[in-house]
Enzyme design. Structure first.
Site, PDB file in Angstrom:
ATOM      1  N   LYS A 176      40.364  39.257  42.588  1.00  0.00           N
ATOM      2  CA  LYS A 176      41.471  39.407  41.626  1.00  0.00           C
ATOM      3  C   LYS A 176      41.466  40.809  41.055  1.00  0.00           C
ATOM      4  O   LYS A 176      40.589  41.169  40.284  1.00  0.00           O
ATOM      5  CB  LYS A 176      41.372  38.398  40.474  1.00  0.00           C
ATOM      6  N   GLY A 206      47.409  38.389  38.997  1.00  0.00           N
ATOM      7  CA  GLY A 206      47.812  37.687  37.777  1.00  0.00           C
ATOM      8  C   GLY A 206      47.025  38.213  36.594  1.00  0.00           C
ATOM      9  O   GLY A 206      46.275  39.186  36.707  1.00  0.00           O
ATOM     10  N   GLY A 208      44.282  38.015  33.362  1.00  0.00           N
ATOM     11  CA  GLY A 208      42.896  37.582  33.254  1.00  0.00           C
ATOM     12  C   GLY A 208      42.785  36.106  32.912  1.00  0.00           C
ATOM     13  O   GLY A 208      42.035  35.358  33.541  1.00  0.00           O
ATOM     14  N   GLU A 210      45.156  33.644  33.072  1.00  0.00           N
ATOM     15  CA  GLU A 210      45.833  32.669  33.951  1.00  0.00           C
ATOM     16  C   GLU A 210      45.249  32.635  35.362  1.00  0.00           C
ATOM     17  O   GLU A 210      45.347  31.631  36.052  1.00  0.00           O
ATOM     18  CB  GLU A 210      47.323  33.004  34.051  1.00  0.00           C
ATOM     19  N   GLY A 212      42.249  35.066  36.432  1.00  0.00           N
ATOM     20  CA  GLY A 212      40.833  35.443  36.499  1.00  0.00           C
ATOM     21  C   GLY A 212      39.923  34.307  36.052  1.00  0.00           C
ATOM     22  O   GLY A 212      38.929  33.990  36.710  1.00  0.00           O
ATOM     23  N   GLU A 250      29.037  44.433  36.236  1.00  0.00           N
ATOM     24  CA  GLU A 250      29.059  45.897  36.073  1.00  0.00           C
ATOM     25  C   GLU A 250      29.960  46.159  34.876  1.00  0.00           C
ATOM     26  O   GLU A 250      31.180  46.039  34.971  1.00  0.00           O
ATOM     27  CB  GLU A 250      29.637  46.581  37.329  1.00  0.00           C
ATOM     28  N   CYS A 285      33.529  54.179  33.562  1.00  0.00           N
ATOM     29  CA  CYS A 285      32.406  53.487  32.933  1.00  0.00           C
ATOM     30  C   CYS A 285      31.211  54.425  32.756  1.00  0.00           C
ATOM     31  O   CYS A 285      30.435  54.268  31.826  1.00  0.00           O
ATOM     32  CB  CYS A 285      32.025  52.278  33.766  1.00  0.00           C
ATOM     33  N   GLU A 387      32.503  52.180  23.234  1.00  0.00           N
ATOM     34  CA  GLU A 387      33.133  52.739  24.435  1.00  0.00           C
ATOM     35  C   GLU A 387      34.619  52.946  24.154  1.00  0.00           C
ATOM     36  O   GLU A 387      35.368  51.977  24.005  1.00  0.00           O
ATOM     37  CB  GLU A 387      32.952  51.778  25.614  1.00  0.00           C
TER      38      GLU A 387
HETATM   39  P1  NAD Z   1      38.635  44.011  31.375  1.00  0.00           P
HETATM   40  O1  NAD Z   1      37.290  43.419  31.170  1.00  0.00           O
HETATM   41  O2  NAD Z   1      39.651  43.834  30.323  1.00  0.00           O
HETATM   42  O3  NAD Z   1      39.282  43.402  32.712  1.00  0.00           O
HETATM   43  C1  NAD Z   1      38.603  43.433  33.943  1.00  0.00           C
HETATM   44  C2  NAD Z   1      39.187  42.355  34.845  1.00  0.00           C
HETATM   45  O4  NAD Z   1      38.934  41.091  34.251  1.00  0.00           O
HETATM   46  C3  NAD Z   1      40.693  42.435  35.058  1.00  0.00           C
HETATM   47  O5  NAD Z   1      40.999  42.083  36.388  1.00  0.00           O
HETATM   48  C4  NAD Z   1      41.219  41.394  34.096  1.00  0.00           C
HETATM   49  O6  NAD Z   1      42.463  40.860  34.473  1.00  0.00           O
HETATM   50  C5  NAD Z   1      40.133  40.335  34.175  1.00  0.00           C
HETATM   51  N1  NAD Z   1      40.070  39.457  32.996  1.00  0.00           N
HETATM   52  C6  NAD Z   1      40.479  39.710  31.735  1.00  0.00           C
HETATM   53  N2  NAD Z   1      40.254  38.645  30.944  1.00  0.00           N
HETATM   54  C7  NAD Z   1      39.680  37.695  31.723  1.00  0.00           C
HETATM   55  C8  NAD Z   1      39.208  36.381  31.481  1.00  0.00           C
HETATM   56  N3  NAD Z   1      39.276  35.816  30.267  1.00  0.00           N
HETATM   57  N4  NAD Z   1      38.669  35.704  32.512  1.00  0.00           N
HETATM   58  C9  NAD Z   1      38.582  36.250  33.735  1.00  0.00           C
HETATM   59  N5  NAD Z   1      39.022  37.488  34.028  1.00  0.00           N
HETATM   60  C10 NAD Z   1      39.565  38.215  33.032  1.00  0.00           C
HETATM   61  O7  NAD Z   1      38.388  45.544  31.734  1.00  0.00           O
HETATM   62  P2  NAD Z   1      39.473  46.677  32.019  1.00  0.00           P
HETATM   63  O8  NAD Z   1      40.124  47.045  30.738  1.00  0.00           O
HETATM   64  O9  NAD Z   1      40.304  46.280  33.177  1.00  0.00           O
HETATM   65  O10 NAD Z   1      38.508  47.885  32.518  1.00  0.00           O
HETATM   66  C11 NAD Z   1      37.812  48.697  31.665  1.00  0.00           C
HETATM   67  C12 NAD Z   1      36.381  48.247  31.515  1.00  0.00           C
HETATM   68  O11 NAD Z   1      35.737  48.165  32.793  1.00  0.00           O
HETATM   69  C13 NAD Z   1      35.541  49.236  30.716  1.00  0.00           C
HETATM   70  O12 NAD Z   1      34.718  48.547  29.806  1.00  0.00           O
HETATM   71  C14 NAD Z   1      34.680  49.925  31.787  1.00  0.00           C
HETATM   72  O13 NAD Z   1      33.485  50.470  31.322  1.00  0.00           O
HETATM   73  C15 NAD Z   1      34.466  48.810  32.741  1.00  0.00           C
HETATM   74  N6  NAD Z   1      34.085  49.333  34.067  1.00  0.00           N
HETATM   75  C16 NAD Z   1      32.782  49.199  34.484  1.00  0.00           C
HETATM   76  C17 NAD Z   1      32.408  49.728  35.709  1.00  0.00           C
HETATM   77  C18 NAD Z   1      30.982  49.609  36.200  1.00  0.00           C
HETATM   78  O14 NAD Z   1      30.765  49.782  37.396  1.00  0.00           O
HETATM   79  N7  NAD Z   1      30.004  49.338  35.355  1.00  0.00           N
HETATM   80  C19 NAD Z   1      33.335  50.375  36.514  1.00  0.00           C
HETATM   81  C20 NAD Z   1      34.648  50.487  36.061  1.00  0.00           C
HETATM   82  C21 NAD Z   1      35.016  49.953  34.826  1.00  0.00           C
END
Ligand code: NAD
Length: 486
Positions: A176, A206, A208, A210, A212, A250, A285, A387
């Site tokens: 996803k 979709g 997160g 609905e 994820g 991650e 990140c 962050e």
């Molecule tokens: P996010 O956690 O908001 O979303 C990540 C993914 O999770 C998206 O696909 C989102 O739709 C899904 N999601 C959101 N809510 C969910 C839920 N309740 N259940 C299941 N899935 C859900 O993160 P973001 O804003 O998309 O990305 C930024 C974050 O990602 C930052 O914190 C960054 O540090 C981190 N990041 C980490 C790495 C790493 O390798 N450590 C790499 C890139 C980004």
């Protein structure tokens, strides 16, 4: 709509969601303009995708690893011929500048597939010396259906990683992508689907909640791999805990950069800027967003840094001369602005460059922000601890080496760190004491396939990106013992 309507990949077919609804993908460089749209996938679509992956697993797991590797190499080659298209779509939907970010990411994507294809036959077991009359050996077996969830900041690189690691190891995958940046991932999935049997890779689009969450909670998903924020990482871990499935996380970071007095030179300044990922609007990140500068070079280093930052060009992500593109969306833009406002209100802080972007002029047409640097910051301020995920750097002076290391480690995150000095002994001593999963000395580049990658502390759990990461995170070990005297 430059990219148009794209569909989801389930069981080798391109399908709409069962609800028939679509989600628009905005171009962050032109507020309100829509780049494309994708199905609004929900629980029933996730169920279809997981069922298709479960069915495909039975035959995919039987294919010899070296053969699976050949598929990956074929995909890598095919992606290489399409890097310009993938880069263009990535730039349109993420706002990441094509020359500095999107094209290198598309090229890395091809490399990721080739790397895992090349090491596929290393999915080996061991023999255990239990005596002449026993043969004991282990096998690395795939786990089953993997549920992979990725963010928007580096969408195709991270998607490629989840695809290549899961599938090379003999699992099947339901992926996803973020609803903010699903289009380039679907382009990569299209290339994969032309090479792979149906059901081995499925991509659902979709939100997160609905899409994820049902994926994370699905009973047939036997392994979860998540890249994203710490907050959502906890939710995914709770879902994994419900049914005891292995998980890799991650998550976020607030990575330190320690600059020793002898690194006060242009190359050091360039390296610090690269490590801070200003050219990805700080949306990385690993961004080295806490800059610990020795007090003896504090002013001169910052002067060079600010001058260099002012020479970077902000603007249209598709323009080859652009260094810095736009932030992903309004929510992120407002969040970053509120951190900047907080920094400006902080007693003692000095805003050296950047700040709140103007409400008028060409850059106000998108979510653009100038690189922002606060000096005289304290490590316990929120802008130095949380962050921000935007182009905001805080500079903190230090006197004694001990103090720099202590402050660097005073964070709930531990993803990356950067050390700048010509004294290699000092650099290594410092690196060994830093609580981070990845320390770079005198460079600030992105991860290369083959290096195990992952965080200490709340930056994550488990390792990915390497052969070892694939073995640890995407296979399960089985021991078999035979009594030779029977
Ligand atoms: P996010 O956690 O908001 O979303 C990540 C993914 O999770 C998206 O696909 C989102 O739709 C899904 N999601 C959101 N809510 C969910 C839920 N309740 N259940 C299941 N899935 C859900 O993160 P973001 O804003 O998309 O990305 C930024 C974050 O990602 C930052 O914190 C960054 O540090 C981190 N990041 C980490 C790495 C790493 O390798 N450590 C790499 C890139 C980004």
């Amino acid at each position: 709509m430059e990219v148009g309507r794209r569909l989801m990949l389930i069981n080798g077919q391109w399908v709409e969601g069962r609800s028939g609804e679509f989600l628009a993908v905005e171009n962050p460089a032109r507020k309100g303009s829509i780049v494309g749209e994708v199905p609004r996938g929900k629980e029933m679509d996730v169920d279809d995708a997981v069922s298709s992956a479960a069915k495909a697993f039975e035959s995919w797991r039987q294919i010899r690893p070296r053969e699976r590797g050949k598929f990956m190499i074929q995909i890598g080659e095919a992606i290489e011929t399409k890097t310009n298209e993938i880069a263009r779509i990535t730039a349109l939907e993420t706002g990441n500048a094509i020359r500095t970010q999107s094209r290198p990411e598309a090229m890395l994507t091809a490399d990721i597939f080739r790397y895992f294809g090349g090491v596929a036959s290393e999915i080996k077991g061991e023999t255990v010396p239990l005596g002449e009359n026993l043969l004991s050996y282990s096998r690395r077996e795939p786990i089953g259906v993997v549920g992979g969830i990725v963010p928007w900041n580096s969408p195709v690189g991270l998607a490629a990683l989840k695809i290549a690691m899961s599938i090379t190891a003999g699992n099947t995958l339901v992926l996803k992508p973020s609803s903010e940046a699903p289009l380039a991932v679907l382009e990569v999935a299209r290339i994969c689907s032309e090479c792979l049997p149906p059901g081995v890779l499925n991509v659902v689009t979709g939100t997160g909640l609905e899409c994820g969450l049902p994926l994370a909670r699905h009973p047939l998903v036997k392994k979860l791999t998540f890249t994203g924020s710490y907050e959502i990482g906890r939710t995914i871990m709770e879902a994994a805990a419900e049914r005891i499935v292995p998980i890799t996380l991650e998550l976020g970071g607030k990575s330190p950069q320690i600059v020793f007095p002898d690194a006060d030179e242009p190359q050091g300044v360039e390296g610090v800027l690269l490590a801070m990922r200003f050219t990805r609007q700080g949306q990385s990140c690993t961004a080295g967003s806490r800059l610990f500068l020795h007090e003896s070079i504090y002013d001169s280093f910052l002067e060079k840094l600010v001058n260099k930052l002012k020479s970077l060009k902000i603007g249209d992500p598709l323009d080859e001369s652009t260094d810095i593109g736009a932030l992903i969306n309004r929510t992120q833009f407002e969040k970053v602005c509120s951190f900047v406002e907080e920094g400006m209100r902080q007693k003692g802080a000095r805003l050296l460059t950047g700040g709140i972007p103007p409400k008028e002029g060409p850059l106000s047409q998108g979510y653009f922000m100038e690189p922002t640097v606060f000096s005289n910051a304290r490590n316990d301020w929120r802008i130095a601890q949380e962050e921000i995920f935007g182009p905001v750097l805080v500079a903190i002076p230090w006197k004694e080496e001990e103090e720099a290391i202590r402050m660097a480690n005073e964070s709930h995150y531990g993803l990356a760190a950067f050390i700048w000095t010509h004294d290699i002994g000092k650099a290594l001593r410092t690196a060994h004491r830093i609580e981070s999963g990845w320390v770079q000395i005198n460079q600030g580049v992105g991860i290369v396939p083959g290096q195990s990658y992952g965080g200490f502390k709340q930056s994550g759990l488990g390792r990915e990106y390497s052969l070892e990461g694939m073995l640890e995170s995407f296979t399960q070990r089985k021991s078999i013992t035979i009594n030779l005297q029977f």
